[in-house]
Design a protein around this motif. Sequence first.
Motif, PDB file in Angstrom:
ATOM      1  N   TYR A  29       0.838  -1.189   0.000  1.00  0.00           N
ATOM      2  CA  TYR A  29       0.000   0.000   0.000  1.00  0.00           C
ATOM      3  C   TYR A  29       0.877   1.245   0.000  1.00  0.00           C
ATOM      4  CZ  TYR A  29       0.953   0.004   5.055  1.00  0.00           C
ATOM      5  OH  TYR A  29       1.567   0.007   6.269  1.00  0.00           O
ATOM      6  N   THR A  30       0.255   2.396   0.038  1.00  0.00           N
ATOM      7  CA  THR A  30       0.979   3.662   0.056  1.00  0.00           C
ATOM      8  C   THR A  30       0.844   4.293   1.429  1.00  0.00           C
ATOM      9  OG1 THR A  30       0.509   3.970  -2.278  1.00  0.00           O
ATOM     10  CG2 THR A  30       1.202   5.912  -1.053  1.00  0.00           C
ATOM     11  N   ALA A  33       2.733   8.780   0.778  1.00  0.00           N
ATOM     12  CA  ALA A  33       3.140   8.855  -0.626  1.00  0.00           C
ATOM     13  C   ALA A  33       4.316   7.945  -0.977  1.00  0.00           C
ATOM     14  CB  ALA A  33       3.451  10.295  -1.025  1.00  0.00           C
ATOM     15  N   PRO A  35       5.794   3.707  -1.056  1.00  0.00           N
ATOM     16  CA  PRO A  35       5.345   2.319  -0.995  1.00  0.00           C
ATOM     17  C   PRO A  35       5.652   1.714   0.370  1.00  0.00           C
ATOM     18  CG  PRO A  35       7.201   2.555  -2.500  1.00  0.00           C
ATOM     19  CD  PRO A  35       6.868   3.913  -2.005  1.00  0.00           C
TER      20      PRO A  35
END
Length: 140
Positions: A29-30, A33, A35
């Motif tokens: 997921y992020t 901003a 990973p």
Amino acid sequence: MFHTDGFRVLDRRECLRLLAEVPVGRVVYTRQALPAVLPVNFRLDSDASVLMCTSPASDLVRAVDGAVVAFEADEFDAATRSGWSVVVTGLATLVTDPAEHERLSRTGPRSWMPLRDGVFVRIESEMVTGRELGGAPGAQ
């Protein structure tokens, strides 16, 4: 059949069967901003979505609710250089329906972490891909 590179593409049914056999995968997921990847225990629901149970105060819940995420699970044998990897990509949502939450409290995954009031996160299996590595010649 394996291609000359030793990989075989798995169909959706094979991917889901393999996912149902392992207890741990990784949510991609992020976060701020950037990973992020987090290992979690999970299980597949009857609609083939990935279910996790976590703390309502976790960073994961805030980061993934309403976002498209990836979920990956695999199993490999280093001695034979064989194994498989499956990726589920889809919308992650917090389970808020009381009846659904009650059902999952009885049948859903149990967090491996001690939780008081766990919440369930569902990842819809919108895209499911997988590959199997058949092993390299001469592997021991």
